[in-house]
Design a protein around this motif. Structure first.
Motif, short mmCIF file in Angstrom:
data_model
loop_
_atom_site.label_atom_id
_atom_site.label_comp_id
_atom_site.label_asym_id
_atom_site.label_seq_id
_atom_site.Cartn_x
_atom_site.Cartn_y
_atom_site.Cartn_z
N ALA A 51 34.84 53.43 -64.07
CA ALA A 51 34.48 52.40 -63.09
C ALA A 51 35.67 51.52 -62.76
O ALA A 51 35.90 51.17 -61.60
N LYS A 52 36.46 51.17 -63.78
CA LYS A 52 37.65 50.35 -63.57
C LYS A 52 38.66 51.09 -62.71
O LYS A 52 39.29 50.50 -61.83
N LEU A 53 38.84 52.38 -62.94
CA LEU A 53 39.77 53.17 -62.13
C LEU A 53 39.29 53.25 -60.69
O LEU A 53 40.08 53.10 -59.75
N LYS A 54 38.00 53.46 -60.49
CA LYS A 54 37.45 53.54 -59.14
C LYS A 54 37.64 52.20 -58.43
O LYS A 54 38.02 52.15 -57.26
N GLU A 55 37.41 51.13 -59.13
CA GLU A 55 37.58 49.79 -58.58
C GLU A 55 39.04 49.58 -58.14
O GLU A 55 39.30 49.06 -57.06
N ALA A 56 39.97 50.01 -58.98
CA ALA A 56 41.39 49.86 -58.65
C ALA A 56 41.76 50.72 -57.44
O ALA A 56 42.49 50.27 -56.55
N GLU A 57 41.25 51.94 -57.39
CA GLU A 57 41.53 52.82 -56.25
C GLU A 57 41.02 52.21 -54.95
O GLU A 57 41.67 52.33 -53.92
N GLU A 58 39.88 51.57 -55.00
CA GLU A 58 39.30 50.98 -53.80
C GLU A 58 40.10 49.78 -53.32
O GLU A 58 40.05 49.43 -52.14
N LYS A 59 40.85 49.14 -54.22
CA LYS A 59 41.64 47.98 -53.85
C LYS A 59 43.01 48.36 -53.29
O LYS A 59 43.68 47.54 -52.69
N VAL A 60 43.41 49.59 -53.52
CA VAL A 60 44.72 50.02 -53.05
C VAL A 60 44.69 50.18 -51.54
O VAL A 60 43.80 50.80 -50.99
N ALA A 61 45.70 49.61 -50.89
CA ALA A 61 45.77 49.74 -49.44
C ALA A 61 46.39 51.07 -49.09
O ALA A 61 47.22 51.60 -49.81
N THR A 62 46.00 51.61 -47.95
CA THR A 62 46.57 52.83 -47.44
C THR A 62 47.87 52.46 -46.73
O THR A 62 47.88 51.63 -45.83
N ILE A 63 48.95 53.06 -47.15
CA ILE A 63 50.24 52.76 -46.55
C ILE A 63 50.45 53.71 -45.37
O ILE A 63 50.33 54.91 -45.51
N THR A 64 50.77 53.13 -44.22
CA THR A 64 51.07 53.96 -43.06
C THR A 64 52.56 54.20 -43.01
O THR A 64 53.37 53.31 -43.26
N LEU A 65 52.94 55.42 -42.71
CA LEU A 65 54.34 55.80 -42.66
C LEU A 65 54.73 56.19 -41.24
O LEU A 65 53.93 56.76 -40.50
N ASP A 66 56.00 55.91 -40.91
CA ASP A 66 56.48 56.36 -39.61
C ASP A 66 56.91 57.82 -39.70
O ASP A 66 56.77 58.44 -40.75
N ALA A 67 57.43 58.36 -38.63
CA ALA A 67 57.79 59.78 -38.57
C ALA A 67 58.83 60.15 -39.62
O ALA A 67 58.91 61.31 -40.04
N GLU A 68 59.62 59.18 -40.07
CA GLU A 68 60.67 59.45 -41.06
C GLU A 68 60.20 59.19 -42.49
O GLU A 68 60.97 59.30 -43.43
N GLY A 69 58.97 58.81 -42.63
CA GLY A 69 58.41 58.58 -43.96
C GLY A 69 58.62 57.18 -44.50
O GLY A 69 58.37 56.92 -45.67
N ASN A 70 59.03 56.25 -43.64
CA ASN A 70 59.23 54.86 -44.06
C ASN A 70 57.94 54.07 -43.88
O ASN A 70 57.26 54.24 -42.86
N PRO A 71 57.63 53.20 -44.83
CA PRO A 71 56.40 52.40 -44.69
C PRO A 71 56.50 51.49 -43.48
O PRO A 71 57.51 50.85 -43.25
N THR A 72 55.44 51.45 -42.70
CA THR A 72 55.41 50.58 -41.53
C THR A 72 54.37 49.49 -41.67
O THR A 72 54.30 48.59 -40.84
N GLY A 73 53.58 49.54 -42.65
CA GLY A 73 52.54 48.54 -42.86
C GLY A 73 51.43 49.10 -43.71
O GLY A 73 51.51 50.22 -44.20
N THR A 74 50.44 48.29 -43.88
CA THR A 74 49.27 48.74 -44.66
C THR A 74 48.02 48.43 -43.87
O THR A 74 48.00 47.57 -43.00
N LYS A 75 47.01 49.17 -44.18
CA LYS A 75 45.69 48.84 -43.65
C LYS A 75 44.74 48.88 -44.83
O LYS A 75 44.88 49.70 -45.73
N PRO A 76 43.81 47.95 -44.87
CA PRO A 76 42.89 47.93 -46.01
C PRO A 76 42.03 49.19 -46.04
O PRO A 76 41.74 49.78 -45.01
N VAL A 77 41.66 49.54 -47.25
CA VAL A 77 40.76 50.67 -47.42
C VAL A 77 39.44 50.30 -46.79
O VAL A 77 38.94 49.18 -46.95
N GLU A 78 38.84 51.20 -46.06
CA GLU A 78 37.61 50.95 -45.35
C GLU A 78 36.54 50.42 -46.31
O GLU A 78 36.37 50.92 -47.41
N GLY A 79 35.85 49.38 -45.88
CA GLY A 79 34.77 48.84 -46.68
C GLY A 79 35.18 47.69 -47.57
O GLY A 79 34.37 47.12 -48.27
N LEU A 80 36.46 47.31 -47.54
CA LEU A 80 36.89 46.19 -48.38
C LEU A 80 37.13 44.96 -47.55
O LEU A 80 37.43 44.96 -46.44
#
Length: 80
Positions: A51-80
């Motif tokens: 349960a603790k692992l699932k909770e942590a996974e749900e808090k992790v933001a999805t990192i969006t990457l540009d075409a070169e693989g560089n982080p461009t920002g984050t978006k919250p995981v849906e439902g948070l």
């Protein structure tokens, strides 16, 4: 072993307690009644860790990457 209730343990505390339970059961020198109680505690600790692992996974933001693989920002995981 800690007297802290399983529900109040951190992930790290629960993992350590689970390792202790497994160690005791693997040694095989625990009376049957105590083995059953240890097994039940181990099952509760495992469920708590999952349960603790699932909770942590749900808090992790999805990192969006540009075409070169560089982080461009984050978006919250849906439902948070």
């Amino acid at each position: 072993m800690s007297d802290t209730p399983v529900a109040e343990m951190s992930f790290e505390q629960a993992m350590q307690a689970l390792e202790e339970v497994v160690g005791q059961l693997e040694r095989g020198d625990v009376p049957l009644a105590d083995s059953i109680a240890l097994y039940e505690k181990g099952a509760a600790l495992k469920k708590h860790c999952e349960a603790k692992l699932k909770e942590a996974e749900e808090k992790v933001a999805t990192i969006t990457l540009d075409a070169e693989g560089n982080p461009t920002g984050t978006k919250p995981v849906e439902g948070l």
